[in-house]
Design an enzyme around this catalytic site. Structure first.
Site, PDB file in Angstrom:
ATOM      1  CE  LYS A 107      -3.692  -2.436   2.170  1.00 14.67           C
ATOM      2  NZ  LYS A 107      -4.845  -2.704   3.344  1.00 14.67           N
ATOM      3  CD  GLN A 167      -3.697  -4.321   6.382  1.00 17.61           C
ATOM      4  OE1 GLN A 167      -3.690  -3.507   5.782  1.00 17.61           O
ATOM      5  NE2 GLN A 167      -3.928  -5.463   6.003  1.00 17.61           N
ATOM      6  CG  ASP A 174     -10.098  -0.164   5.187  1.00 20.70           C
ATOM      7  OD1 ASP A 174      -9.823  -0.829   3.825  1.00 20.70           O
ATOM      8  OD2 ASP A 174      -9.154  -0.422   6.197  1.00 20.70           O
TER       9      ASP A 174
HETATM   10  N1  GUN Z   1      -6.890  -6.772   6.168  1.00 24.52           N
HETATM   11  C1  GUN Z   1      -7.236  -7.490   4.833  1.00 24.52           C
HETATM   12  N2  GUN Z   1      -7.567  -6.792   3.910  1.00 24.52           N
HETATM   13  C2  GUN Z   1      -7.869  -5.514   4.485  1.00 24.52           C
HETATM   14  C3  GUN Z   1      -8.455  -4.352   4.164  1.00 24.52           C
HETATM   15  O1  GUN Z   1      -9.065  -4.142   2.810  1.00 24.52           O
HETATM   16  N3  GUN Z   1      -8.410  -3.210   4.787  1.00 24.52           N
HETATM   17  C4  GUN Z   1      -8.004  -3.208   6.217  1.00 24.52           C
HETATM   18  N4  GUN Z   1      -8.099  -2.268   6.988  1.00 24.52           N
HETATM   19  N5  GUN Z   1      -7.245  -4.287   6.819  1.00 24.52           N
HETATM   20  C5  GUN Z   1      -7.277  -5.584   5.939  1.00 24.52           C
END
Ligand code: GUN
Length: 304
Positions: free
Chosen positions: A54, A98, A121
């Site tokens: 990311k 996350q 998100d």
């Molecule tokens: N962990 C796995 N996929 C995601 C996601 O799309 N967003 C977040 N915040 N954590 C994750």
């Protein structure tokens, strides 16, 4: 019939370059780039890989990108204090915490502490509510569902009137928001799940079949209506004894080779929906930045 394989990697590169172009314009007008903060608590190896990717993508889009690493033992109040600081930081437009979070932290409490305007998100109840109320253009939309919708529109166009969509899976992060997006684009939507009776027959009705159940290759070729568009959101790691002892491979929720004999178009795993998730995070960060600055946000459905 053999299906078109929908190239999510290529599509995600087009989304990223669209975002990078507009981020450049944003930066030259406002004198600062869009800013994304990613918070990682603990040592989950998969999370570490996701978070690193990311950050790299954000930098490639010309964003201000920061990562906050917290120990596995982090206290909830310290995580909440960091979220509060990021909420008030004018250089930060998007905040992503996350998941999963360490067990001592109430994840729901943390997600609800994020300013909805920075919730890239799309998990905050305000954004969930806006999407549910049909106000997608005011919401921040969860990344994987939004990416799935763009892949569907790349084959079928924006108007899904008259088409039956079946979403298999009712999670808050994929199944429900995908269903909301399909409704907004005029599809007739069924949400099916593990308790659905005659799931194979329900799937056979689908002109658009979205699989998000987390069960390796559960959806078989003969569950797919001839000519359907199949979006496989599953990412399952399974043993691959054909490779060598102890090796694994990734498979989706759909038996892809079988389904490709019936479908018009299908996403592969890996290389389908997966790459779209990070690209849509960049799109959401740009959208949040534009809205915070009172500027029109780009229409992501314009990317083809
Ligand atoms: N962990 C796995 N996929 C995601 C996601 O799309 N967003 C977040 N915040 N954590 C994750």
């Amino acid at each position: 019939m053999t299906a078109q394989i929908i190239d999510g990697k290529a599509f995600s590169d087009r989304v990223a370059s669209f975002v990078a172009d507009r981020a450049r314009a944003f930066t030259s007008v406002l004198g600062r780039p869009p800013g994304l903060a990613v918070v990682l608590a603990g040592n989950n190896p998969a999370s570490q890989v996701y978070v690193r990717n990311k950050g790299l993508r954000a930098k490639a889009c010309g964003f201000h990108s920061v990562q906050h690493d917290l120990p596995e033992t982090v206290r909830e109040e310290d995580l909440l204090a960091l979220v509060d600081r990021l909420n008030r930081d004018p250089a930060i437009d998007g905040i992503l915490v996350q998941l999963p979070l360490p067990a001592q932290v109430d994840a729901e409490r943390v997600l609800q502490a994020i300013d909805p305007a920075k919730d890239v998100d799309g998990f905050h109840p305000v954004n969930v509510g806006l999407l549910g109320a049909g106000a997608r253009d005011k919401a921040l939309v969860p990344c994987t569902p939004y990416g799935s919708l763009l892949l569907i529109a790349s084959v079928l166009g924006d108007d899904l009137s008259g088409l039956e969509a079946v979403v298999v899976g009712r999670s808050n992060i994929v199944g429900k928001p995908v269903a909301q997006l399909l409704l907004r684009h005029n599809a007739t939507v069924t949400i099916a799940h593990s308790r659905t009776r005659a799931l194979d027959a329900v799937c056979r009705r689908a002109d658009i079949l979205v699989a998000a159940v987390g069960r390796p290759e559960m959806i078989r070729g003969d569950w797919v209506k001839p000519g359907a568009v199949v979006i496989d959101v599953g990412i399952n790691r399974v043993p691959a004894p054909d490779k060598s002892a102890g090796k694994t491979r990734l498979v989706g929720d759909v038996a892809t080779a079988e389904a490709a004999d019936h479908a018009r178009a299908i996403t592969p795993v890996p290389g389908g929906v997966g790459p779209m998730t990070i690209a849509m995070l960049m799109a959401n960060t740009l959208t949040a930045a534009c809205r915070r600055e009172g500027r029109p946000a780009p229409d992501m459905t314009a990317v083809r």
